[in-house]
Design an enzyme around this catalytic site. Structure first.
Site, PDB file in Angstrom:
ATOM      1  N   MET A  80      46.986  41.951  28.715  1.00 59.69           N
ATOM      2  CA  MET A  80      46.190  42.923  29.467  1.00 59.69           C
ATOM      3  C   MET A  80      44.823  42.333  29.820  1.00 59.69           C
ATOM      4  O   MET A  80      43.901  43.074  30.182  1.00 59.69           O
ATOM      5  CB  MET A  80      46.034  44.216  28.655  1.00 59.69           C
ATOM      6  CG  MET A  80      47.378  44.884  28.389  1.00 59.69           C
ATOM      7  SD  MET A  80      47.255  46.655  28.123  1.00 59.69           S
ATOM      8  CE  MET A  80      46.253  46.704  26.667  1.00 59.69           C
ATOM      9  N   HIS A  82      45.081  35.350  22.371  1.00 62.22           N
ATOM     10  CA  HIS A  82      45.858  35.106  23.592  1.00 62.22           C
ATOM     11  C   HIS A  82      45.975  33.598  23.853  1.00 62.22           C
ATOM     12  O   HIS A  82      47.014  33.098  24.277  1.00 62.22           O
ATOM     13  CB  HIS A  82      45.162  35.719  24.808  1.00 62.22           C
ATOM     14  CG  HIS A  82      44.984  37.208  24.741  1.00 62.22           C
ATOM     15  ND1 HIS A  82      43.755  37.801  24.605  1.00 62.22           N
ATOM     16  CD2 HIS A  82      45.884  38.214  24.813  1.00 62.22           C
ATOM     17  CE1 HIS A  82      43.906  39.122  24.602  1.00 62.22           C
ATOM     18  NE2 HIS A  82      45.181  39.404  24.721  1.00 62.22           N
ATOM     19  N   GLN A 112      51.066  52.736  29.364  1.00 66.28           N
ATOM     20  CA  GLN A 112      51.161  52.593  27.914  1.00 66.28           C
ATOM     21  C   GLN A 112      49.949  53.190  27.204  1.00 66.28           C
ATOM     22  O   GLN A 112      49.865  53.174  25.977  1.00 66.28           O
ATOM     23  CB  GLN A 112      51.391  51.142  27.504  1.00 66.28           C
ATOM     24  CG  GLN A 112      50.183  50.225  27.615  1.00 66.28           C
ATOM     25  CD  GLN A 112      50.558  48.796  27.271  1.00 66.28           C
ATOM     26  OE1 GLN A 112      51.328  48.143  27.966  1.00 66.28           O
ATOM     27  NE2 GLN A 112      50.023  48.289  26.168  1.00 66.28           N
TER      28      GLN A 112
HETATM   29  P1  AMP Z   1      47.222  42.375  24.823  1.00 66.87           P
HETATM   30  O1  AMP Z   1      46.382  41.731  25.867  1.00 66.87           O
HETATM   31  O2  AMP Z   1      46.433  43.047  23.740  1.00 66.87           O
HETATM   32  O3  AMP Z   1      48.313  43.247  25.382  1.00 66.87           O
HETATM   33  O4  AMP Z   1      47.973  41.187  24.078  1.00 66.87           O
HETATM   34  C1  AMP Z   1      48.783  40.285  24.779  1.00 66.87           C
HETATM   35  C2  AMP Z   1      49.587  39.465  23.812  1.00 66.87           C
HETATM   36  O5  AMP Z   1      48.701  38.753  22.944  1.00 66.87           O
HETATM   37  C3  AMP Z   1      50.482  40.330  22.919  1.00 66.87           C
HETATM   38  O6  AMP Z   1      51.727  39.662  22.734  1.00 66.87           O
HETATM   39  C4  AMP Z   1      49.704  40.389  21.636  1.00 66.87           C
HETATM   40  O7  AMP Z   1      50.505  40.599  20.484  1.00 66.87           O
HETATM   41  C5  AMP Z   1      49.051  39.021  21.595  1.00 66.87           C
HETATM   42  N1  AMP Z   1      47.846  39.032  20.758  1.00 66.87           N
HETATM   43  C6  AMP Z   1      46.793  39.878  20.843  1.00 66.87           C
HETATM   44  N2  AMP Z   1      45.899  39.624  19.864  1.00 66.87           N
HETATM   45  C7  AMP Z   1      46.412  38.604  19.138  1.00 66.87           C
HETATM   46  C8  AMP Z   1      45.969  37.886  17.985  1.00 66.87           C
HETATM   47  N3  AMP Z   1      44.830  38.162  17.371  1.00 66.87           N
HETATM   48  N4  AMP Z   1      46.748  36.877  17.524  1.00 66.87           N
HETATM   49  C9  AMP Z   1      47.926  36.580  18.137  1.00 66.87           C
HETATM   50  N5  AMP Z   1      48.394  37.214  19.221  1.00 66.87           N
HETATM   51  C10 AMP Z   1      47.655  38.220  19.710  1.00 66.87           C
END
Ligand code: AMP
Length: 287
Positions: free
Chosen positions: A34, A41, A65
């Site tokens: 996102m 990320h 979502q």
């Molecule tokens: P988001 O932008 O929050 O939807 O996250 C995108 C992807 O990054 C998702 O697969 C999350 O699980 C992963 N992600 C977010 N924060 C972390 C973190 N601290 N460590 C590893 N992966 C992460």
């Protein structure tokens, strides 16, 4: 200077580029996000860059979502920063669609992964995982990658996506990546910036509560209720946060367990002011 990734907003364009890369023999990796990218990320993006030949990052704050009253409007949007971080990580293409392209007004299809969506965040954020499953399905169709990368920080989401990929016969391999943390143990999250300095200090208690669960498990305790209560006591005594849930569930099915015999996920969600933070660990016997 790092190579700037292509910036594409149209689904048909990214689909055609991905298919052309594959026709040229390249493996394509997909990392859905996102945006407001951080080191968590970046770990996913770098792993995708190491394991595939052409990396697509998607940046889309998925409106469906977010549950009513959540932070959809205020969710941090930082496209310039994200582009830079993607360039550093070796991303080839950023797919950043408009919401109106993804959800035209007459769209009425939704994807539901039953069972797995019910406990934990599904219970506290009704409709959230239908939103996640729908956008991931759409992204898998728009970006027909060979591998897709997700973080274990969002454990329930990761399990649900593994299931969805099998159930809907996507020929995509799912790779789950470990949680990246701040030096003091707080799991990295775009929502950490909502924390006041005092809440930020208190938020480290999430990791400490998971450490406590691991310690108790290693010391031989197999009763999930005992471990849960000790975690609740720790969060209550060390923070002013409000606990959404602390649960120990079967690590695959996310079903309740009365005794820890096979791997169990310990999942925590705590609210600090505007920020709702989640974290987890898996308890499993060695060997
Ligand atoms: P988001 O932008 O929050 O939807 O996250 C995108 C992807 O990054 C998702 O697969 C999350 O699980 C992963 N992600 C977010 N924060 C972390 C973190 N601290 N460590 C590893 N992966 C992460």
């Amino acid at each position: 200077m790092d190579q700037q990734p292509l910036w594409v907003t149209e689904p048909r364009e990214v689909w055609a580029i991905v298919r052309a890369e594959q026709a040229a023999g390249k493996m394509v990796g997909l990392v859905p996000t996102m945006g407001n990218l951080h080191a968590g990320h970046q770990a996913l993006l770098k792993r995708a860059a190491a394991e595939t030949d052409f990396v697509v990052a998607t940046i889309f704050v998925n409106p469906i979502q977010f549950v009513q009253g959540e932070d959809f409007e205020t969710y941090p949007r930082t496209p310039d920063h994200d582009r830079e971080l993607c360039a550093q990580a070796g991303v080839d293409l950023i797919f950043a669609p408009n919401a109106a392209t993804i959800y035209p007004p007459d769209a009425c299809t939704r994807v539901q992964v039953t069972g797995l969506e019910e406990p934990l965040c599904g219970h506290h954020r009704p409709g959230h995982f239908v939103g996640v499953a729908t956008i991931v399905t759409k992204l898998f169709n728009i970006v027909p990658a060979n591998l897709a990368y997700f973080g274990l920080k969002d454990y329930q989401q990761a399990k649900l996506i593994e299931r969805l990929t099998i159930d809907l016969n996507f020929p995509i391999e799912i790779r789950l990546c470990p949680t990246v943390r701040e030096p003091d143990g707080l799991a990295m999250s775009s929502r950490n910036q909502y924390l006041s300095p005092d809440e930020r200090k208190q938020a480290t208690a999430l990791r400490r509560s998971l450490d406590l669960a691991e310690q108790r498990f290693r010391s031989g305790i197999r009763d999930p209720k005992t471990i849960r209560q000790e975690m609740v006591d720790l969060i209550r005594s060390q923070t002013g946060g409000s606990i959404d849930y602390i649960e120990l569930l079967d690590a695959q099915s996310l079903a309740a367990v009365s005794e820890i015999r096979s791997p169990v996920v310990v999942a925590v969600a705590v609210r600090f002011g505007k920020a709702r933070l989640i974290d987890n660990c898996v308890l499993a016997s060695e060997g």
